[in-house]
Design a protein around this motif. Structure first.
Motif, PDB file in Angstrom:
ATOM      1  N   VAL A   1       0.738  -1.183  -0.021  1.00  0.00           N
ATOM      2  CA  VAL A   1      -0.038  -0.113  -0.068  1.00  0.00           C
ATOM      3  C   VAL A   1       0.773   1.399  -0.144  1.00  0.00           C
TER       4      VAL A   1
ATOM      5  N   GLY B   1       1.186   4.177  -2.780  1.00  0.00           N
ATOM      6  CA  GLY B   1       1.174   5.675  -2.508  1.00  0.00           C
ATOM      7  C   GLY B   1       2.155   6.617  -2.932  1.00  0.00           C
TER       8      GLY B   1
ATOM      9  N   LEU C   1      -3.159   8.050   2.794  1.00  0.00           N
ATOM     10  CA  LEU C   1      -2.094   7.073   2.892  1.00  0.00           C
ATOM     11  C   LEU C   1      -0.509   7.692   3.631  1.00  0.00           C
TER      12      LEU C   1
ATOM     13  N   GLY D   1      -5.451   7.778   8.951  1.00  0.00           N
ATOM     14  CA  GLY D   1      -5.947   7.652   7.509  1.00  0.00           C
ATOM     15  C   GLY D   1      -7.294   7.782   7.471  1.00  0.00           C
TER      16      GLY D   1
ATOM     17  N   VAL E   1      -9.530   3.127  -1.564  1.00  0.00           N
ATOM     18  CA  VAL E   1      -8.531   3.388  -0.602  1.00  0.00           C
ATOM     19  C   VAL E   1      -9.373   3.469   0.636  1.00  0.00           C
TER      20      VAL E   1
ATOM     21  N   LEU F   1      -8.629   0.681   3.643  1.00  0.00           N
ATOM     22  CA  LEU F   1      -7.936   1.094   5.000  1.00  0.00           C
ATOM     23  C   LEU F   1      -9.179   0.631   6.111  1.00  0.00           C
TER      24      LEU F   1
END
Length: 450
Positions: free
Chosen positions: A140, A144, A205, A387, A409, A413
């Motif tokens: 991840v 990013g 991120l 985040g 995203v 998360l």
């Protein structure tokens, strides 16, 4: 290691993290405007991978149901409640007079919600071990960093860079804007649909990149901190008021779990980025300052505040389940506030369930930090909470659910927060989603001894 053993280990690694890696690749490497032509809006590669993830998750749990009580139940229940609320809103839309265009977007909207559930649930239940969670976090962060680097390159060159690429079988929506301009500066978008989405994604991120850089590693210091620096620079050059606010909120949450010395270092690092920008891009800091000083007379702010009476008129006609998710078309009005748009489209019930999902995800990360005695896991948990806080705040500044990368995203998360809580609270105790090698080692207990 003999060949048969090597093949067994390789098969054992083809789990949910492998599928989520494919999802990350399609989400970040393939420009969001590219779709499989005949499928239209449902033809985005990341969307198809997310739908396949839901099918895989459902098949797995039909075959091998989860043991009762294993996992972050509040988050799972909130996700289920949200799905039911959006489904009820879809039924409400189909039982009222509706145009063909609204009907089409309602069907696509329902599929989109199911794709979000696929990403969140596969992540929540599918990450099998702490090692694989660490692998997912690394991937991840790399994704990013790629997005941040591409955005910085677009800002520096003034060229979209990705628009010259063509992928077999995919067509683009040429009606979508390219690089935007604000106060004379290029606004990058990376592979997202819009600069606002680009800023929102890297803001979510950035905390994870910081926690990834903090953990002990044999990597050179510069390599460890490069992703966070690139994302931080990307937030600044996005020239997005919402991105700066969300990143600031996320960093505050991250710093809340640190010692005073580490907080001072973070403040120094942020100041260093702004000093570098001031030297490298003359006039940029003045432009950023203007975003906040002139906010009262800004057209985008006036558009947001002017939407409240308009939204209230629609809300009054269907206050509980709304007029149907994704049926309030941009041609009617763009609210630039996802919470306000949810109130119109899915009513009070739908909005409350979305808030419940966000709160449950943040709470799962907070509980993880309290449970674990491992400082690395604690910092990752704090970063996931940060985040999600930044992403939740960002929904008040733009219609975030209309943007596939930002929403993808966010639900990733959420799933990661739930998965980390499960691993810390219950240990590696349930079957992984995917092939299992019978000769694989026994599950490792959680760091807190549970």
């Amino acid at each position: 290691m003999d060949l048969s053993r090597r093949d067994a280990v390789r098969r054992s690694q083809l789990d949910a993290v492998s599928a989520l890696t494919v999802y990350l690749a399609t989400l970040f490497l393939v420009e969001s405007r590219l779709v499989i032509g005949p499928l239209g809006g449902a033809g985005r590669p990341a969307f198809l991978v997310a739908c396949a993830s839901l099918a895989w998750w459902a098949y797995h749990h039909v075959q091998r149901p989860l043991p009762t009580g294993v996992g972050p139940e509040p988050l799972r229940r909130a996700l289920l409640a949200m799905t039911v609320a959006f489904l009820a809103s879809f039924v409400a839309a189909m039982t009222r007079p509706i145009t063909g265009l609204e009907s089409g977007t309602a069907h696509l909207g329902l599929l989109t919600v199911l794709s979000w559930m696929g990403v969140a649930l596969l992540t929540l239940d599918g990450v099998p071990t702490f090692v694989r969670m660490d692998t997912l976090i690394t991937r991840v962060v790399v994704a990013g960093a790629f997005l941040g680097t591409l955005g910085v390159a677009q800002f520096v060159t003034g060229d979209p860079l990705v628009r010259a690429l063509s992928l077999p079988g995919l067509v683009g929506d040429d009606a979508l804007p390219g690089l935007g301009m604000r106060n004379g500066f290029t606004r990058p978008f990376g592979t997202a649909l819009h600069p606002i989405e680009y800023g929102a994604v890297i803001s979510m991120l950035l905390p994870l990149a910081i926690s990834w850089a903090h953990r002990p590693s044999a990597r050179p210091w510069l390599l460890s901190w490069a992703p966070a620096a690139l994302m931080g620079f990307g937030v600044v050059v996005s020239v997005s008021r919402s991105a700066l606010i969300c990143a600031g909120a996320a960093l505050i949450v991250v710093a809340a779990g640190w010692q005073p010395r580490a907080r001072r270092m973070l403040v120094a690092a942020v100041a260093g980025i702004f000093v570098f920008v001031a030297i490298a891009v003359p006039g940029m800091l003045g432009s950023i300052r203007g975003l906040f000083v002139t906010a009262g007379t800004d057209n985008s702010v006036a558009s947001r505040t002017g939407s409240y009476p308009f939204a209230w008129e629609f809300f009054e006609t269907a206050p509980f389940f709304g007029r149907g998710y994704s049926t309030f078309l941009p041609m009617y009005r763009i609210f630039d506030n996802q919470y306000l748009l949810l109130l119109v489209e899915v009513g009070v019930v739908g909005l409350v369930t979305v808030l419940a999902v966000l709160v449950a995800g943040i709470d799962a990360a907070r509980r993880t930090r309290r449970l674990t005695s491992d400082p690395v896991l604690a910092e990752h948990a704090q970063a996931l909470a940060a985040g999600l806080v930044g992403g939740s705040l960002g929904l008040a500044f733009y219609d975030g659910f209309s943007f596939p990368m930002a929403t993808g995203v966010m639900f990733l998360l959420l799933g990661m927060a739930g998965a980390l809580y499960r691993l810390v609270r219950y240990g590696e105790v349930h079957e992984r989603i995917g092939p299992r090698d019978d000769s694989s080692p026994e599950p490792v207990p959680a760091p807190d001894g549970t």
